[in-house]
Design a protein around this motif. Structure first.
Motif, PDB file in Angstrom:
ATOM      1  N   HIS A  86     -60.414   4.858 -44.300  1.00  0.00           N
ATOM      2  CA  HIS A  86     -59.466   3.955 -44.963  1.00  0.00           C
ATOM      3  C   HIS A  86     -58.543   4.707 -45.917  1.00  0.00           C
ATOM      4  O   HIS A  86     -57.348   4.402 -45.986  1.00  0.00           O
ATOM      5  N   VAL A  90     -54.311   4.699 -46.109  1.00  0.00           N
ATOM      6  CA  VAL A  90     -53.550   4.440 -47.335  1.00  0.00           C
ATOM      7  C   VAL A  90     -52.684   5.643 -47.704  1.00  0.00           C
ATOM      8  O   VAL A  90     -51.519   5.510 -48.048  1.00  0.00           O
ATOM      9  N   ARG A  92     -51.701   8.011 -45.721  1.00  0.00           N
ATOM     10  CA  ARG A  92     -50.979   8.510 -44.542  1.00  0.00           C
ATOM     11  C   ARG A  92     -51.344   9.958 -44.242  1.00  0.00           C
ATOM     12  O   ARG A  92     -50.478  10.762 -43.879  1.00  0.00           O
ATOM     13  N   THR A 107     -54.352   4.952 -34.343  1.00  0.00           N
ATOM     14  CA  THR A 107     -53.341   4.237 -35.136  1.00  0.00           C
ATOM     15  C   THR A 107     -53.984   3.783 -36.440  1.00  0.00           C
ATOM     16  O   THR A 107     -55.202   3.877 -36.612  1.00  0.00           O
ATOM     17  N   ASN A 108     -53.164   3.258 -37.335  1.00  0.00           N
ATOM     18  CA  ASN A 108     -53.689   2.724 -38.586  1.00  0.00           C
ATOM     19  C   ASN A 108     -54.691   1.600 -38.344  1.00  0.00           C
ATOM     20  O   ASN A 108     -55.722   1.520 -39.003  1.00  0.00           O
ATOM     21  N   SER A 109     -54.379   0.715 -37.408  1.00  0.00           N
ATOM     22  CA  SER A 109     -55.303  -0.409 -37.223  1.00  0.00           C
ATOM     23  C   SER A 109     -56.613   0.040 -36.596  1.00  0.00           C
ATOM     24  O   SER A 109     -57.662  -0.527 -36.907  1.00  0.00           O
ATOM     25  N   THR A 112     -58.556   1.467 -39.438  1.00  0.00           N
ATOM     26  CA  THR A 112     -59.051   0.409 -40.313  1.00  0.00           C
ATOM     27  C   THR A 112     -60.279  -0.264 -39.702  1.00  0.00           C
ATOM     28  O   THR A 112     -61.315  -0.398 -40.350  1.00  0.00           O
ATOM     29  N   LEU A 149     -58.986  -0.346 -56.149  1.00  0.00           N
ATOM     30  CA  LEU A 149     -57.956  -1.351 -56.427  1.00  0.00           C
ATOM     31  C   LEU A 149     -57.285  -1.078 -57.764  1.00  0.00           C
ATOM     32  O   LEU A 149     -56.073  -1.173 -57.901  1.00  0.00           O
TER      33      LEU A 149
ATOM     34  N   HIS B 478     -57.570  -6.995 -43.433  1.00  0.00           N
ATOM     35  CA  HIS B 478     -57.524  -5.775 -42.623  1.00  0.00           C
ATOM     36  C   HIS B 478     -56.618  -5.933 -41.398  1.00  0.00           C
ATOM     37  O   HIS B 478     -55.987  -4.981 -40.960  1.00  0.00           O
ATOM     38  N   VAL B 481     -52.931  -4.741 -41.559  1.00  0.00           N
ATOM     39  CA  VAL B 481     -52.512  -3.329 -41.570  1.00  0.00           C
ATOM     40  C   VAL B 481     -51.493  -3.101 -40.460  1.00  0.00           C
ATOM     41  O   VAL B 481     -51.624  -3.610 -39.355  1.00  0.00           O
ATOM     42  N   ASP B 482     -50.475  -2.329 -40.815  1.00  0.00           N
ATOM     43  CA  ASP B 482     -49.354  -2.114 -39.930  1.00  0.00           C
ATOM     44  C   ASP B 482     -49.456  -0.717 -39.311  1.00  0.00           C
ATOM     45  O   ASP B 482     -49.893   0.223 -39.969  1.00  0.00           O
ATOM     46  N   ASP B 483     -49.069  -0.597 -38.060  1.00  0.00           N
ATOM     47  CA  ASP B 483     -49.227   0.692 -37.389  1.00  0.00           C
ATOM     48  C   ASP B 483     -48.065   1.658 -37.593  1.00  0.00           C
ATOM     49  O   ASP B 483     -48.090   2.765 -37.061  1.00  0.00           O
ATOM     50  N   GLU B 484     -47.073   1.241 -38.330  1.00  0.00           N
ATOM     51  CA  GLU B 484     -45.930   2.113 -38.601  1.00  0.00           C
ATOM     52  C   GLU B 484     -45.445   2.807 -37.342  1.00  0.00           C
ATOM     53  O   GLU B 484     -45.515   4.029 -37.217  1.00  0.00           O
ATOM     54  N   HIS B 498     -46.489   3.058 -48.663  1.00  0.00           N
ATOM     55  CA  HIS B 498     -46.469   1.884 -47.794  1.00  0.00           C
ATOM     56  C   HIS B 498     -47.331   0.837 -48.481  1.00  0.00           C
ATOM     57  O   HIS B 498     -48.541   0.772 -48.293  1.00  0.00           O
ATOM     58  N   TRP B 499     -46.681   0.045 -49.303  1.00  0.00           N
ATOM     59  CA  TRP B 499     -47.435  -0.875 -50.150  1.00  0.00           C
ATOM     60  C   TRP B 499     -48.235  -1.877 -49.357  1.00  0.00           C
ATOM     61  O   TRP B 499     -49.322  -2.273 -49.748  1.00  0.00           O
ATOM     62  N   ASN B 501     -49.707  -1.592 -46.388  1.00  0.00           N
ATOM     63  CA  ASN B 501     -50.969  -1.038 -45.897  1.00  0.00           C
ATOM     64  C   ASN B 501     -51.930  -0.744 -47.028  1.00  0.00           C
ATOM     65  O   ASN B 501     -53.144  -0.951 -46.913  1.00  0.00           O
ATOM     66  N   MET B 502     -51.371  -0.249 -48.115  1.00  0.00           N
ATOM     67  CA  MET B 502     -52.206   0.053 -49.264  1.00  0.00           C
ATOM     68  C   MET B 502     -52.964  -1.221 -49.686  1.00  0.00           C
ATOM     69  O   MET B 502     -54.172  -1.216 -49.851  1.00  0.00           O
ATOM     70  N   VAL B 505     -55.531  -2.610 -46.902  1.00  0.00           N
ATOM     71  CA  VAL B 505     -56.788  -1.867 -46.814  1.00  0.00           C
ATOM     72  C   VAL B 505     -57.632  -2.090 -48.064  1.00  0.00           C
ATOM     73  O   VAL B 505     -58.821  -2.411 -47.992  1.00  0.00           O
ATOM     74  N   MET B 506     -57.002  -1.950 -49.214  1.00  0.00           N
ATOM     75  CA  MET B 506     -57.760  -2.047 -50.468  1.00  0.00           C
ATOM     76  C   MET B 506     -58.324  -3.446 -50.671  1.00  0.00           C
ATOM     77  O   MET B 506     -59.468  -3.606 -51.071  1.00  0.00           O
TER      78      MET B 506
END
Lengths: 325, 686
Positions: A86, A90, A92, A107-109, A112, A149, B478, B481-484, B498-499, B501-502, B505-506
């Protein structure tokens, strides 16, 4: 140059760690091959296993059931790896543990969902170790996530007090050092005083690692500076040295503040920021603070019986602040 | 004291309750006030309750808000016409509004002293009145309760120990009236954020254009933090110059009168809103939206809540009444609307970044953030299928307390996130209206746990239900979340955060950790069950990711993935509820089977309804519209029926009772989506 494993000399723990990969692997068994590939992406790589080792060393002071210890150690490693999945989304980040990160490879997803999968398998292991372990772990996970957070909430906060930053580090970084010692104490039946000493040791150790890393990130030429350091700065995440300059009196602080508040930083501006930090006493201050933490960590170990486990813990504290890369 | 909307509302409501009220204000009336003059629909509703709407005829009606995000175009938030009453907002200059409200309070019996400056509070056991400077003389007014409604700048709260140090929660706003503005519609316009005159620093600020008539407007700017080295007048001038230069509607505008400014206090903290004998309302309590600057509806409403609390607690023995239920009422009412505590300013800043960078992103978390910040009163209402998800009518009336239990679950959930991120609680609620009985994981868990009446420790059941809901909310976060796409390997390190996604995820992780924590309080067995469901759910997601690009996904493969993804929603709650409810292993297994088949019937039906725009909220959020695998609609429908039948069959080995009967109806509902099912909604008492 010392290698990462040098501090761990306790033979029993070294031997147990050799069996860790197998337990981790069995916790990641899943019918779908692609899910398995995603879940195993990082655990298959060489890792320092600092957290499992810390846990097993703590357990050395008492007496635990080996299979249980290994399950807990595996869970700790999985929790850590889940958080890396994760973090890399965040931040990248494209590399991790000497290879591509999950988000870069897929990918990001995927990263995640993969992180959640690892987290789920880790908590399933922890839940199998009894009510006390389960509750302790859940409280630690909450502290960790709350710390993260809070860090994000402070993004672009040029007014953040140093104490607040250290407090966040304690939640975000040190929690995953403290938890192994807490669980080690529980599963090996340590007396409360011993457990408390180990937890205190771990908290200081976690901070020492983090602060030493923060200083290391600024060494080297500006062009070669840790990429994540400057990325973090342009994303508004400030580490100890940056905050130290901001909180100091004098021109550096004002200048840095002015730069950091700009809507979007250019390469030149980032370079100027790095130069300010490097030209100040901030790196020395971070190293000093790290050394103090390492010393406190060692001091916390007083009262624990001498032996291979204790020697490894002491060596780890020394190692945390002696790294040059 | 303070005869603005908050004070007048408190005075009016107290007088109506038969209390003797003195309304004090240092101003000479009528007077003008710095404000945007925008009345949201909630404000209009509250004005209706005070019976003053007919005195506001001829004022400009508002059908919604248009928000312009710097560099990102705009978005509209409209009040759906005719769906609620009232269905519009208004723009009423404060000069007029405050006069109308004051007069209304006087008619109700409140006495008004203007040009009366309150110099201090009188102390008894608590506060026992005020000292007033009036016509050059000091006068003592004894009163069992003082309502402080003197706005953001008032120092009196601090005097009695109520306001916190003026640190981060204080901003400033300024406005002017303009004529010659062409083509303003029925919308409030908000522009955010503004930059400093050098255009180099983005400021935590916003500008507004609120039409007061066909060609006149109230235009202003607000800044949420001080210390940015920019004067508010310069900010205002920059905003006006920008409007003139970029938007032909403003090319010919001319000022009417001078600008007026006032501080903005948005440091709401419920616990600092009362001490014995004193309550704070409106701006004095920090009840201002930190995103749109809106405060009138909160002032009027908190005035009414204060009146209720005072009326309830007043005694005849002359002792300052304990008004501590007022902060509780505020907290309950505004949970998630205003962030509380010292963290708030920072959190707002983060929220701002997220709003800005996800302005055009419709994923669930960002849609929620946007609504929460920019259109809080509209949460839940514009969703036409919401009613579909309210299955209250299917609940058996034989002594089930499901509605109560769901509310209690919501409370636990709120409590679990309140300290850190109160607004998150709104992921699970649908606004202030009656939430009904939403078809959610918690409902299934509670029903499965109620199969054997009174055999269950209710507290544990509620905790488990809340844990599962948090897990579901985490999944929604979750999923945001975007794959950019198009992101290369060589990342420039100057790239800003990338606010979206930040945050996704958080927040997802945070909710997950809280889910784990709550489950651990019940038992490791529940933690384990949730963990298993989460692992299955993420496996489903990973498999979906992989096949998302392949159009030839077969129908059975699609169904398998969808059912994995839905594991936390159907199967897990039934299994956990049954175990906590003390059922035998065989019955637990039967309920697990029930949950699984129910889920399958449900998603298959959603697959049919999806193309018609009638899929359930649950389905829309969780199931992406990938292929139907060439299956024909009749086949899918038949399949759904079969799973529904199996769900019914699984219930045969479960003890009969109200919970079991309700579960049966849900198995039918999964395919026919008929909530009425012969039950009169209105007559339903749960």
């Amino acid at each position: 140059m010392r290698s990462a494993g040098d501090w761990l000399t306790c033979p029993h723990v070294v031997e147990l760690l050799l069996r860790l990969d197998e337990v981790v692997a069995s916790a990641l068994l899943v019918a779908d091959p692609e899910t398995h590939r995603v879940a195993s992406h990082l655990v298959a790589r060489r890792s320092k296993h600092v957290r499992p080792a810390l846990f097993l060393l703590a357990a050395e002071f008492g007496c635990g059931v080996e299979t249980e210890l290994l399950r807990a150690a595996a869970a700790l490693e999985l929790l850590h790896v889940a958080s890396l999945y994760h973090d890399d989304v965040v931040d990248r980040a494209t590399t991790r543990r000497g290879g591509t990160s999950v988000n870069a490879a897929w990918t990001n997803s995927v990263a995640t969902a993969g992180g959640v999968f690892l987290f789920a398998r880790a908590t399933a292991l922890l839940a199998s170790l009894g009510e006390e372990v389960n509750r302790t772990a859940s409280a630690a996970v909450t502290r960790l996530c709350t710390g993260q957070l809070r860090e994000v909430e402070h993004a672009y906060d040029v007014d953040i007090p140093l104490e607040e930053h250290l407090d966040i580090l304690a939640g975000k970084t040190a929690t995953l050092f403290e938890l192994p010692c807490r669980l080690g104490g529980q599963l090996a039946g340590l007396v409360p005083a011993q457990s408390a000493s180990l937890v205190e040791y771990a908290r200081e150790l976690g901070l020492a690692f983090q602060l030493a890393d923060d200083a290391l990130d600024f060494t080297g030429t500006v062009e070669r500076l840790g990429k994540t350091t400057l990325t973090d700065i342009s994303q508004g995440i400030y580490s100890f040295p940056v905050i130290h300059v901001l909180r100091g009196s004098g021109r550096d602080g004002k200048h840095l503040r002015d730069l950091l508040r700009r809507a979007r930083l250019s390469e030149d501006e980032l370079g100027a920021i790095a130069a300010i930090v490097r030209g100040s006493d901030a790196l020395a201050a971070a190293r000093r603070q790290a050394s103090e933490c390492a010393t406190r960590a060692r001091d916390a170990l007083r009262g624990l019986p001498e032996g291979p486990a204790l020697r490894s813990l002491r060596a780890l504290a020394a190692f945390s602040v002696s790294r040059s890369h | 004291m303070g005869a603005g909307p908050g004070g007048a509302s408190a005075a009016y409501h107290l007088a109506r309750l038969g209390r003797r009220v003195l309304l004090l204000d240092r101003a000479r009336f009528p007077r003008d006030k710095s404000c945007g003059d925008g009345l949201t629909r909630s404000a209009v509703r509250l004005l209706g309750e005070m019976g003053v709407l007919e005195r506001l005829t001829g004022t400009w009606r508002i059908g919604g808000t248009r928000v312009f995000m710097r560099g990102k175009g705009h978005r509209d938030f409209s009040y759906p016409k005719g769906l609620t009453s009232p269905d519009h907002g208004l723009v009423v200059p404060r000069y007029r509004l405050d006069h109308v409200l004051r007069e209304r309070a006087r008619e109700a019996g409140a006495e008004l002293w203007d040009r009366a400056l309150v110099t201090r509070c009188l102390r008894g056991d608590g506060v026992a009145g005020v000292e007033v400077q009036r016509q050059g003389e000091a006068e003592r007014v004894d009163a069992p309760v003082v309502v402080l409604a003197a706005g953001a700048a008032s120092r009196l709260g601090a005097e009695v120990g109520l306001t916190k140090p003026a640190d981060s929660g204080l901003g400033f706003a300024i406005r002017g009236y303009y004529s010659g503005v062409a083509g303003l519609g029925e919308r409030l316009e908000i522009y955010m954020p503004l930059t400093d005159p050098t255009d180099r620093y983005v400021l935590p600020s916003y500008g507004w254009v609120f039409p007061t008539g066909a060609s006149t407007a109230n235009i202003g700017v607000g800044i949420f933090e001080r210390g940015h080295g920019v004067s508010i007048r310069a900010l205002m001038q920059g905003f006006l110059d920008d409007l003139r230069a970029r938007d032909p509607r403003f090319a010919g505008m001319t000022p009417l009168g001078r600008w007026i400014g006032a501080p903005l206090n948005f440091a709401f903290q419920p616990e600092t809103c009362s001490v014995p004998g004193v309550v704070l309302v409106g701006d004095a309590a920090g009840l201002i939206s930190p995103f749109t600057g809106e405060g009138i509806s909160y002032a009027i409403e908190s005035g009414r809540l204060a009146a209720d609390a005072i009326h309830r607690n007043l005694t005849t023995d002359g002792v300052s009444p304990d008004l501590s239920d007022y902060p509780l009422m505020l907290e309950k009412r505004y949970a998630g609307y205003f962030e509380a505590g010292r963290e708030s300013a920072r959190r707002y800043r983060l929220f701002w970044h997220v709003l800005e960078s996800t302005f055009h992103d419709d994923k669930p978390l960002f849609a929620l953030c946007r609504r929460a910040a920019l259109y809080p009163e509209g949460i839940g209402e514009t969703n036409p299928s919401r009613i579909l998800d309210d299955v209250g009518a299917l609940i058996d009336r034989g002594g089930l307390n499901v509605r109560e239990d769901l509310l209690a679950t919501g409370e636990i959930l709120l409590h679990a996130v309140r300290r850190d991120w109160p607004f998150l609680a709104r992921l699970s609620t649908s606004g202030h209206g009656d939430p009904g009985v939403p078809f959610r994981p918690a409902l299934l868990l509670l029903l499965a746990g109620a199969v054997l009446p009174r055999s269950t420790d209710r507290e544990r059941l509620l905790l488990a239900a809340a844990a599962l809901e948090l897990g579901y909310m985490a999944a929604l976060a979750h999923l945001s979340v975007d794959d950019e796409p198009g992101r290369g390997q060589a990342e420039p390190r100057t790239r800003p955060a990338h606010w979206g996604n930040m945050l996704a995820v958080m927040v997802g992780d945070f909710l997950l950790s809280r889910a784990y924590e709550l489950s651990a309080r019940v038992s490791s067995e529940v933690s384990r069950a949730i963990a298993d469901a989460l692992a299955i759910g993420s496996e489903g997601q990973l498999r979906e990711q992989r096949v998302a690009l392949s159009p030839e996904l077969s129908h059975p493969a699609w169904l398998e993935i969808a059912s994995l993804k839905m594991a936390t929603l159907f199967e897990a709650p039934c299994r956990i509820g049954a175990a906590l409810g003390g059922l035998t292993a065989a019955q637990c297994e039967a309920l697990r089977q029930y949950g699984r088949n129910l889920g399958l019937a449900f998603i298959l039906t959603d697959q049919i309804l999806g193309p018609r725009g009638k899929a359930s909220e649950l389905g829309k959020l969780m199931i992406s519209e990938t292929s139907r695998g060439g299956a024909r609609e009749e086949e899918v429908a038949a399949e759904a029926k079969e799973y529904s039948r199996r769900a019914h069959a699984a219930l045969e080995s479960v003890p009969v009772g109200p919970a079991q009967r309700t579960l049966r109806r849900l198995a039918t509902y999964a395919v026919d989506r008929d909530i009425a099912a012969g039950v009169d909604l209105k007559s339903l008492v749960l």
